[in-house]
Design an enzyme around this catalytic site. Structure first.
Site, PDB file in Angstrom:
ATOM      1  N   CYS A  39      39.626  30.899  39.645  1.00  0.00           N
ATOM      2  CA  CYS A  39      40.625  31.795  40.231  1.00  0.00           C
ATOM      3  C   CYS A  39      40.768  31.740  41.748  1.00  0.00           C
ATOM      4  O   CYS A  39      41.794  31.318  42.270  1.00  0.00           O
ATOM      5  CB  CYS A  39      40.315  33.217  39.788  1.00  0.00           C
ATOM      6  SG  CYS A  39      38.552  33.632  39.855  1.00  0.00           S
ATOM      7  N   HIS A 102      42.215  38.223  45.712  1.00  0.00           N
ATOM      8  CA  HIS A 102      41.129  37.296  45.417  1.00  0.00           C
ATOM      9  C   HIS A 102      40.773  36.335  46.554  1.00  0.00           C
ATOM     10  O   HIS A 102      40.071  35.339  46.331  1.00  0.00           O
ATOM     11  CB  HIS A 102      41.458  36.494  44.155  1.00  0.00           C
ATOM     12  CG  HIS A 102      40.393  36.605  43.108  1.00  0.00           C
ATOM     13  ND1 HIS A 102      39.087  36.862  43.413  1.00  0.00           N
ATOM     14  CD2 HIS A 102      40.439  36.490  41.761  1.00  0.00           C
ATOM     15  CE1 HIS A 102      38.395  36.908  42.304  1.00  0.00           C
ATOM     16  NE2 HIS A 102      39.184  36.707  41.283  1.00  0.00           N
TER      17      HIS A 102
END
Lengths: 483, 483
Positions: A39, A102
């Site tokens: 990710c 993120h």
């Protein structure tokens, strides 16, 4: 989400009518990749147009390890990196991120410090629930301040799998688009929802509606949401002036399958690996009136190309003071051209493999360690290709394993080292790899140091909510990255 | 050909524009099966509407062995079986088979003795070339008489893979359709080409045109041919009066992959096995003006249904004096209904598995023997599901292995025997299986005896061509069926 999760990509339940229609009205990319099978680095690559090994989203704590931004990560996106929204501002764009950021959660990494004008979402994954003592629950931000936490203010029922987060993110997107259309300002919307990540959830309306169980319910909700966004653009009369791209940040997490993970179709292994299942992504471009309907492209593409392509759409040039790995896909999208370019498959600090044309050469192979595998952690369930899905890190740098992905998309049949085909292909590939390595200047690794003190104890805005938690004493350590 | 060989079913090269268009104009069946994972029994089932264990296309020489009609087979389709063309004659249909017959090659099994009016093709596979001493080359028939032999009069270049057989079969189909249209007689065309069977071939125009190598070239030629047939029907103005169905006789032969075999997509194993990869087939129904364009059906279908459905289209009833396994698919095709029915997965004389709804229960598992596997014969290359892809015949009749094919189409995660879901599903499945077994009357097995004397030494017409060969002395033996 994996390559094989959409009907248009052969998912046998064929439950994604909106995404399938998006493909039939736009262009399907069949050879589209992420820059990393995990990710955070994938998202950092998308927003910088650069490989994670350049933009710092990797670790040097151990060889070829995937790393991301858990709550105790100290690093994040460096100020020296130029993100897509920062650049788009120069062309008057208003930039919004909805969903998972993120790229670091400490104050200096906040998305509004890196070019975004608005944010609704969370800095980390929706893991939890946490007890707010050992781990705080992940905050949800609106712009500069948190407005609550997952599991507390934003419910996720792990028993039933019910959560209306995707609906909230959808509404946020529709509102933003309406606002931008009304003010006639160009916009960049990064709709980075965190479904279908485990723990998988869907809202009540979608629960139990899929043949595929809860995971399929989540896919159906995403499919429905994308359909609503596209229809909204059409209703507002701006669809012919809005470029939309759908893709995923890494292959399906087979370790969570079948209940909490998706499918990479016929490709080998999944998330965390540099086999096709870990890095080839579903990808659809949509731009009515510009992209010929029903197009199919075999252009080798990468999430990093969205950086360069978006700049191109905005009439901007990519920065010239640094290496940009993404290319402008517009000639492929609008004119059906095929641009010659390699795909590099990185795992942490190591170039594991490279694709040139239909050939893919593995310079290193690894699924995960025997130690992990013996604990039941399996990135390639039901698959076992001798000498390929190895549980030790195997070096093949002098004699790479070579696959022809046209005849053998599943990476099951390495070409004979003695064959003419091997020799011919490797001659070409070796030049590409040598050039890549010779010009590679790695960035400072951002994902080496972890410290519980940096967790989301007291995000800005926590005072107003009475949700500030007391951090423990700082104790920075090398992060442990097992695979 | 396998489920995963067409673009519409997720083949990543997406090289089948005509079949994909056929699907977008017609109806895609995603849960369509053969009656047996091997050629002859599958074709016998298609033409009789009955399971091979009923119509005799199986062996009792050993347990759960696949059998077919090689050159030395003594048996064939029994006279007592009623074939689709025999029945269609009653409604005035002219019936033609183009391509591989495969229901026996001795005189009494000739297709023109079983309802077909015309035949152009061969009784067996195009294996060879043979030396005409130990094995004769396979004859090609026009109607009652052979007109040549493969490799002699019908060239197949095994080195280059060049052969124009599919073109010949295409032209034969176009001519037949034109003739029928001109005479305004209803027709049934069974276009049973033998491509993509190994040894794989394509005509010059298609050689080297696929990303997938020679196998892909063959698929592209089939795709192109189907497109030409459909366009021909349209040009003649009879497309709205002609029902067309495309499918395959068994899953892709992974043992020949990647150069001579196709793909079953994400499904487990391939041809010869009763896993999904062996028996789930690509399937497309096309009938402009009747079938809604772009339809997708999850109806559990079977090649045997083409028997009953075709009769229904012709206004005929299936025979009432015998068990017919095929159902009429028209309610599913024309009205989108879902008809509740099980799928039985047979291997030779054994019911290996059954599908009811989304559940599939394995009563026996077997890929192939250790002995064969150790010789490199692998029906599940790169796949290994512990306790499932077994190399000994494993009996699970008291506690079947149960899979949910929606969540787990790849048959990788057997449900826990202790789960409520297992109990609930098996209660339902057990009733279906008990009923099936209780009413099963096996036919006389036709594939038990082999004799070199019955080979294609002197097919009718050989005298005119000077191609009669002298058969050896009759020496009937039990056929050996290794898997």
């Amino acid at each position: 989400m994996g390559w094989g999760d959409l009907g248009a990509f052969g998912e046998p339940s064929k439950e994604t009518p909106n995404l399938d229609q998006m493909a039939s009205e736009g262009m399907l990319f069949l050879d589209f990749y992420t820059a990393n099978p995990l990710c955070s680095p994938s998202r950092a690559a998308l927003l910088t147009g650069r490989l994670p090994v350049r933009n710092g989203f990797y670790t040097t704590n151990a060889h070829a390890r995937n790393a991301y931004t858990p709550q105790d990560i100290v690093g994040g996106i460096p100020d020296s990196e130029l993100l897509l929204p920062e650049l788009l501002k120069k062309a008057g764009y208003i930039n919004k991120i909805i969903g998972k950021w993120h790229l670091g959660h400490r104050p200096q990494f906040h998305p509004l410090k890196h070019g975004f004008d608005e944010w609704f979402g969370s800095p980390n994954c929706h893991f939890g629930p946490f007890d707010n003592r050992a781990f705080p629950n992940i905050p949800v931000y609106r712009d500069w301040e948190m407005i609550g936490r997952y599991y507390e203010d934003f419910k996720i029922d792990l028993k039933t799998g019910e959560a209306n987060l995707t609906q909230i993110y959808l509404q946020e997107a529709l509102n933003f688009i309406s606002k931008q259309q009304a003010s006639q300002q160009p916009f960049f919307l990064y709709w980075a929802i965190d479904a279908t990540h485990a723990p998988v959830y869907a809202s009540k309306h979608f629960l139990g509606t899929s043949q595929r169980g809860l995971y399929g319910d989540a896919v159906r909700e995403i499919d429905d949401s994308v359909g609503k966004i596209l229809k909204h653009l059409q209703k507002l009369g701006i669809s012919e002036n809005t470029f939309v791209f759908f893709t995923s940040d890494n292959g399906a997490a087979l370790i969570s399958a079948p209940k909490q993970g998706g499918s990479n179709g016929r490709f080998l292994c999944g998330k965390q690996t540099t086999f096709e299942g870990g890095m080839r992504e579903p990808a659809i471009a949509w731009w009515p009136g510009h992209i010929p309907a029903g197009g199919v492209s075999h252009q080798l593409g990468n999430v990093m190309d969205l950086f360069t392509t978006s700049l191109s759409l905005a009439g901007l040039q990519p920065p010239s003071d640094r290496q940009i790995d993404g290319i402008d896909l517009l000639p492929a999208i609008l004119q059906g051209k095929l641009i010659d370019r390699p795909i590099f498959y990185y795992r942490g600090n190591e170039m594991m493999a490279v694709r040139v044309g239909l050939y893919k050469a593995h310079y290193w192979t690894w699924s995960n360690s025997w130690e992990e595998y013996s604990k039941g952690i399996d990135f390639c369930p039901g698959q076992n290709v001798s000498g390929v899905t190895t549980h030790t890190q195997e070096e093949h740098t002098t004699l790479p394993l070579l696959f022809h992905l046209g005849r053998d998309p599943g990476e099951k049949y390495p070409l004979s080292f003695a064959s003419d085909e091997y020799q011919r292909a490797m001659e070409q590939i070796s030049v590409v790899v040598q050039q890549h390595k010779a010009t590679m200047v790695p960035g400072e690794p951002q994902l080496n140091v972890c410290d519980k003190a940096v967790m989301n104890w007291s995000p800005p805005g926590c005072e107003k909510l009475g949700k500030c938690l007391k951090p423990p004493k700082s104790d920075p350590k090398k992060c442990f990255w097992p695979h």
